[in-house]
Write a protein that holds these residues in place. Structure first.
Motif, mmCIF file in Angstrom:
data_model
loop_
_atom_site.group_PDB
_atom_site.id
_atom_site.type_symbol
_atom_site.label_atom_id
_atom_site.label_comp_id
_atom_site.label_asym_id
_atom_site.label_seq_id
_atom_site.Cartn_x
_atom_site.Cartn_y
_atom_site.Cartn_z
ATOM 1 N N LEU A 138 44.956 6.974 0.090
ATOM 2 C CA LEU A 138 44.395 8.501 0.542
ATOM 3 C C LEU A 138 43.001 8.520 0.352
ATOM 4 C CD1 LEU A 138 46.675 9.408 1.683
ATOM 5 C CD2 LEU A 138 46.607 12.234 0.973
ATOM 6 N N ILE A 139 42.278 8.305 1.006
ATOM 7 C CA ILE A 139 40.758 8.914 0.913
ATOM 8 C C ILE A 139 39.864 9.852 1.191
ATOM 9 C CG2 ILE A 139 38.612 7.198 0.797
ATOM 10 C CD1 ILE A 139 40.371 4.668 0.720
ATOM 11 N N ASP A 140 39.347 10.549 0.324
ATOM 12 C CA ASP A 140 38.399 11.715 1.114
ATOM 13 C C ASP A 140 37.167 11.097 1.566
ATOM 14 O OD1 ASP A 140 37.222 14.104 1.472
ATOM 15 O OD2 ASP A 140 36.768 14.655 -1.153
ATOM 16 N N MET A 141 37.236 11.990 3.193
ATOM 17 C CA MET A 141 35.987 11.456 3.537
ATOM 18 C C MET A 141 34.802 12.332 4.021
ATOM 19 S SD MET A 141 36.232 8.042 4.553
ATOM 20 C CE MET A 141 37.320 6.755 4.603
ATOM 21 N N SER A 142 35.467 13.738 3.637
ATOM 22 C CA SER A 142 34.583 14.878 3.639
ATOM 23 C C SER A 142 32.918 14.593 3.225
ATOM 24 C CB SER A 142 35.060 16.191 2.530
ATOM 25 O OG SER A 142 35.756 15.817 1.368
ATOM 26 N N GLY A 143 32.993 14.021 2.384
ATOM 27 C CA GLY A 143 31.016 13.933 1.026
ATOM 28 C C GLY A 143 31.024 14.934 0.225
ATOM 29 N N VAL A 144 32.214 16.057 0.483
ATOM 30 C CA VAL A 144 31.730 17.021 -0.901
ATOM 31 C C VAL A 144 31.388 16.022 -2.256
ATOM 32 C CG1 VAL A 144 32.952 19.008 -1.513
ATOM 33 C CG2 VAL A 144 33.408 18.458 0.639
ATOM 34 N N GLN A 195 49.831 -1.585 3.482
ATOM 35 C CA GLN A 195 49.577 -0.280 2.338
ATOM 36 C C GLN A 195 48.532 0.334 3.639
ATOM 37 O OE1 GLN A 195 45.342 0.348 -0.217
ATOM 38 N NE2 GLN A 195 46.945 -0.300 -0.986
ATOM 39 N N ILE A 196 48.486 1.578 4.250
ATOM 40 C CA ILE A 196 47.845 2.251 4.790
ATOM 41 C C ILE A 196 46.755 2.689 4.686
ATOM 42 C CG2 ILE A 196 47.565 3.898 6.863
ATOM 43 C CD1 ILE A 196 50.787 3.455 7.298
ATOM 44 N N VAL A 197 45.953 3.023 5.224
ATOM 45 C CA VAL A 197 44.267 4.049 4.220
ATOM 46 C C VAL A 197 44.120 5.277 5.722
ATOM 47 C CG1 VAL A 197 42.046 4.656 4.085
ATOM 48 C CG2 VAL A 197 42.491 2.267 3.767
ATOM 49 N N VAL A 198 44.556 6.097 4.200
ATOM 50 C CA VAL A 198 44.671 7.660 5.013
ATOM 51 C C VAL A 198 43.405 8.087 4.720
ATOM 52 C CG1 VAL A 198 45.750 9.667 5.438
ATOM 53 C CG2 VAL A 198 47.045 7.433 4.754
ATOM 54 N N ALA A 199 42.133 8.067 5.833
ATOM 55 C CA ALA A 199 40.994 9.360 5.692
ATOM 56 C C ALA A 199 41.538 10.412 5.852
ATOM 57 C CB ALA A 199 39.967 8.462 7.280
ATOM 58 N N THR A 200 41.075 11.231 5.051
ATOM 59 C CA THR A 200 41.859 12.933 4.350
ATOM 60 C C THR A 200 40.523 13.977 4.987
ATOM 61 O OG1 THR A 200 41.629 13.320 2.365
ATOM 62 C CG2 THR A 200 43.539 11.882 3.759
ATOM 63 N N LYS A 201 40.725 14.949 5.569
ATOM 64 C CA LYS A 201 39.897 16.104 5.064
ATOM 65 C C LYS A 201 39.304 15.554 6.373
ATOM 66 C CE LYS A 201 40.094 17.030 0.497
ATOM 67 N NZ LYS A 201 39.297 17.339 -0.667
ATOM 68 N N ASN A 221 31.099 9.636 7.567
ATOM 69 C CA ASN A 221 31.891 8.532 6.043
ATOM 70 C C ASN A 221 32.951 7.918 6.778
ATOM 71 O OD1 ASN A 221 29.829 10.097 5.009
ATOM 72 N ND2 ASN A 221 30.676 11.348 4.496
ATOM 73 N N LEU A 222 33.562 7.500 7.987
ATOM 74 C CA LEU A 222 34.867 7.081 8.238
ATOM 75 C C LEU A 222 33.474 5.978 9.183
ATOM 76 C CD1 LEU A 222 37.641 6.766 8.902
ATOM 77 C CD2 LEU A 222 37.045 8.076 10.961
ATOM 78 N N GLU A 223 33.166 6.214 9.864
ATOM 79 C CA GLU A 223 32.531 4.307 10.342
ATOM 80 C C GLU A 223 31.959 3.436 9.588
ATOM 81 O OE1 GLU A 223 33.143 3.777 13.473
ATOM 82 O OE2 GLU A 223 34.179 5.685 14.107
ATOM 83 N N ASP A 224 30.897 4.743 8.943
ATOM 84 C CA ASP A 224 30.892 3.784 7.417
ATOM 85 C C ASP A 224 32.082 3.027 6.755
ATOM 86 O OD1 ASP A 224 28.546 2.810 5.687
ATOM 87 O OD2 ASP A 224 29.354 3.735 3.799
ATOM 88 N N PHE A 225 32.985 4.072 6.679
ATOM 89 C CA PHE A 225 33.811 3.344 5.406
ATOM 90 C C PHE A 225 34.712 1.912 6.724
ATOM 91 C CE2 PHE A 225 38.671 2.866 4.352
ATOM 92 C CZ PHE A 225 38.678 2.520 3.238
ATOM 93 N N LYS A 226 34.108 1.906 7.586
ATOM 94 C CA LYS A 226 35.290 0.669 8.346
ATOM 95 C C LYS A 226 34.125 0.046 8.574
ATOM 96 C CE LYS A 226 38.242 3.772 11.590
ATOM 97 N NZ LYS A 226 38.549 4.258 12.949
ATOM 98 N N PRO A 228 43.080 8.178 10.455
ATOM 99 C CA PRO A 228 42.467 9.683 9.745
ATOM 100 C C PRO A 228 42.830 10.827 10.552
ATOM 101 C CG PRO A 228 41.191 8.763 12.477
ATOM 102 C CD PRO A 228 42.142 7.934 12.112
ATOM 103 N N VAL A 229 42.604 11.948 9.479
ATOM 104 C CA VAL A 229 43.831 12.516 9.819
ATOM 105 C C VAL A 229 43.148 14.063 9.507
ATOM 106 C CG1 VAL A 229 45.814 11.648 9.828
ATOM 107 C CG2 VAL A 229 45.348 12.809 7.783
ATOM 108 N N SER A 230 43.665 15.428 8.994
ATOM 109 C CA SER A 230 43.303 16.386 8.959
ATOM 110 C C SER A 230 44.734 17.250 8.429
ATOM 111 C CB SER A 230 42.486 17.246 10.176
ATOM 112 O OG SER A 230 42.267 18.712 9.480
#
Length: 431
Positions: free
Chosen positions: A243-249, A277-283, A292-297, A314-316
């Motif tokens: 799990l990786i936080d994509m909110s940028g907070v 392994q599955i990368v789960v983009a959270t928030k 942030n997700l596009e930059d990560f990909k 990507p999930v919420s």
């Protein structure tokens, strides 16, 4: 309190002593030997219990002793065998000998039982030693000593899927949404201090166990933060959800966070990155999450540090966006992923209770005129010798001679009247 590593002292019961007795009945002038055998001592047995989640009970009870077998009786009556001492432990418990590191067993199946200390067999009564030359023997065996050792129990939770990531990336929230688990959720780091388990059930009938593991931080494999305390619980998982936080907070670079966690996993066990392994983009409900997700990909597409580029979902958890697709993909991976070897378990030597004790013995000469005999089989024979009867002592002397002890003592320099010691018993050497 969550306890996942303990040391426990266990002692199996000794076998009951055989008896020297003779049949004495009216009109039976030559009744012969009638001493019964001793009963079997109780073993110490670990049994899997699905209702347990930690080794907390062993924090306060560290010693377990099984009952001894009953002694043999007159009229060829065998002593009562003792009941085994059953100790309940959670699924996923690995048991090793604390002194040698030898693997005793790995408890991973429902209601599985594991003997960690075997009870001693009962000693034979004098009915077994009658012969044409000695029809009325005064020979009986003491019961065999039960095993006594210190064991180390280590819990590695049984979960198909493990959630890993930095603190506060949404692991507990995801677990609470897709399962019935109720982990503590709060807006501060290290809210989760213990692994939490939940069962995921899909509409197509498939199900799997998911574990929310306490948040890792940089340097965890070297003991920073919660350290490697909970990294062992990832070992039994077949699929890792990263799990990786994509909110940028938090103002962290998601791609750097991704590499830092993978580095900790590699530092603990390089084989962990060989697992799916599955990368789960959270928030993803946050305003800056898409950018942030596009930059990560884009950065992930050029990364070659992993054997296979992981899929990104990507999930919420708040809006439940993307959860069905994530769970379906996870179940598909589990269908095709076998169990992985557990670090430090498959490489350990298994204890074999079917082999006889080592026949070798050793002789020590700490001072002139004193020779100390030791060795597992020799000491076991001595403990099973009934010292109250001269015939039993003579039989023990013949056993020593058959093992080559007499010749070895002569070769070591033993002379008449020298003292020979076995445990706390001493006698004179007569050539």
């Amino acid at each position: 309190m969550f306890v996942d590593q303990v040391k426990v002292d266990v002692k199996a019961g000794n076998g009951g002593n055989g008896m020297v007795a003779f049949r004495r009945e009216k009109f039976v002038p030559n009744g012969g030997p009638a001493g019964g055998d001793g009963g079997r001592g109780g073993s110490v047995v670990l049994q899997a219990d699905e209702g347990l989640r930690t080794l907390m009970d062993f924090r306060y009870t560290r010693k377990f002793k099984a009952a001894a077998g009953g002694n043999g009786m007159i009229k060829q009556m065998t002593g009562r065998s003792a009941k085994d001492t059953i100790i309940k432990v959670p699924l996923g418990t690995t048991v090793t000998d604390a002194e040698t590191g030898e693997l005793i067993g790995d408890i991973v199946n429902k209601d599985q039982q594991l003997v960690v200390a075997k009870g001693g067999r009962g000693g034979r009564g004098n009915i077994h030693f009658a012969s044409a030359k000695n029809p009325a023997p005064e020979i009986a065996e003491n019961g065999e000593p039960g095993d006594e050792l210190t064991i180390r129990m280590e819990l590695k939770v049984l979960a198909d899927v493990g959630l890993v990531g930095f603190p506060s990336v949404g692991k507990s929230t995801l677990l609470s949404v897709v399962t019935s688990a109720k982990p503590k959720i709060a807006a501060y780091h290290f809210t989760t201090l213990v692994p939490n388990l939940g069962m995921v059930r899909l509409d197509d009938g498939r199900d799997f166990v998911m574990a929310d593991l306490p948040g890792l931080i940089e340097g965890a494999a070297n003991g920073v933060g919660l350290g490697i305390k909970f990294l062992r619980h990832i070992e039994r998982t077949r699929v890792i959800l990263h799990l990786i936080d994509m909110s940028g907070v938090e103002e962290n670079d998601p791609f750097e966070d991704y590499h830092k966690i993978n580095h900790e996993l590699t530092s603990y066990d390089p084989d962990l990155l060989k697992r799916p392994q599955i990368v789960v983009a959270t928030k993803m409900d946050m305003p800056d999450a898409e950018a942030n997700l596009e930059d990560f990909k884009a950065k992930l597409a050029t990364d070659d540090t992993l054997p296979n580029t992981p899929a990104v979902y990507p999930v919420s958890s708040i809006t439940q966006q993307g959860l069905k697709a994530l769970l379906a993909k996870t179940a598909d991976l589990l269908d095709t992923t076998p169990q992985f070897p557990i670090k430090g378990v498959d490489d350990l030597k298994h204890r074999d209770y079917t082999t006889e004790a080592d026949a070798d013995f050793s002789i020590d000469n700490p001072e002139p005129g004193l020779f100390v005999l030791s060795g597992e089989k020799l000491e076991r024979l001595f403990k099973m010798t009934n010292l109250d009867h001269e015939e039993s002592l003579m039989r023990f002397a013949r056993q020593l001679r058959g093992m080559g002890v007499d010749d070895a003592l002569r070769a070591a320099g033993a002379k008449n009247d020298d003292t020979i010691q076995i445990l706390d018993y001493s006698f004179q050497f007569m050539d």
